[in-house]
Scaffold this active site. Structure first.
Site, PDB file in Angstrom:
ATOM      1  N   HIS A 273      48.085  35.009  48.365  1.00  0.00           N
ATOM      2  CA  HIS A 273      47.223  33.578  48.841  1.00  0.00           C
ATOM      3  C   HIS A 273      47.787  32.492  48.086  1.00  0.00           C
ATOM      4  CE1 HIS A 273      45.558  33.442  44.765  1.00  0.00           C
ATOM      5  NE2 HIS A 273      45.260  34.647  44.852  1.00  0.00           N
TER       6      HIS A 273
ATOM      7  N   GLU B 272      40.157  42.119  46.236  1.00  0.00           N
ATOM      8  CA  GLU B 272      40.729  42.201  44.834  1.00  0.00           C
ATOM      9  C   GLU B 272      39.774  42.983  44.060  1.00  0.00           C
ATOM     10  OE1 GLU B 272      42.673  42.565  42.137  1.00  0.00           O
ATOM     11  OE2 GLU B 272      43.353  40.526  42.074  1.00  0.00           O
TER      12      GLU B 272
END
Length: 148
Positions: free
Chosen positions: A49, A122
């Site tokens: 990201h 995550e």
């Protein structure tokens, strides 16, 4: 269920971009993702990201839903420019804001479908989330190694 997965896999296009967090530690294995992808040729591109304020500050993010900052949005545009040449048709991302926003920018710029997959999320870092490296306690494990 497996038949449904195969049908979904056939609907996918040839190139897929997955936006995943740096510390990618979920139960998703490459084999399970590959099983859902079309044949004969599939190209998978993994990228991280874009930058967040916590990245700049050196804070652990984990499941904390931290948005992209201005640099992160610019980085997403750079990723899109690189991916666009390869012709990505599907972008798959974690549901976390930083990954989802990066993927949305890439998908929009490339004209690709955006898919959110919770398996790319995550791992939780618990009480360590939001802490800086200097505040990480170092302890000796039972196995003799050091961890923070």
């Amino acid at each position: 269920m497996a038949s449904r997965r195969r049908q979904k896999a056939r609907a996918l296009a040839a190139s897929i971009l997955c936006v995943v967090p740096l510390g990618f530690r979920t139960g998703l294995h490459a084999a399970s993702l590959a099983a859902e992808l079309p044949r004969p040729r599939t190209e998978i591109v993994l990228c991280r990201h874009g930058e967040t304020d916590w990245n700049v500050q050196g804070r652990l993010q984990g499941l904390s839903d931290i948005p992209l900052n201005g640099v992160g949005r610019s980085q997403a545009l750079e990723i899109a420019a690189a991916v666009k040449a390869g012709g990505a048709s599907v972008v798959v991302a974690s549901p976390l804001l930083r990954a989802r926003d990066t993927a949305a920018i890439v998908a929009d710029e490339c004209g690709a479908d955006l898919r959110i997959d919770a398996r790319l999320r995550e791992a939780s870092l618990g009480v360590m989330e939001g802490r800086r490296p200097s505040s990480r306690p170092r302890r000796r494990s039972r196995l003799g190694g050091w961890w923070w």
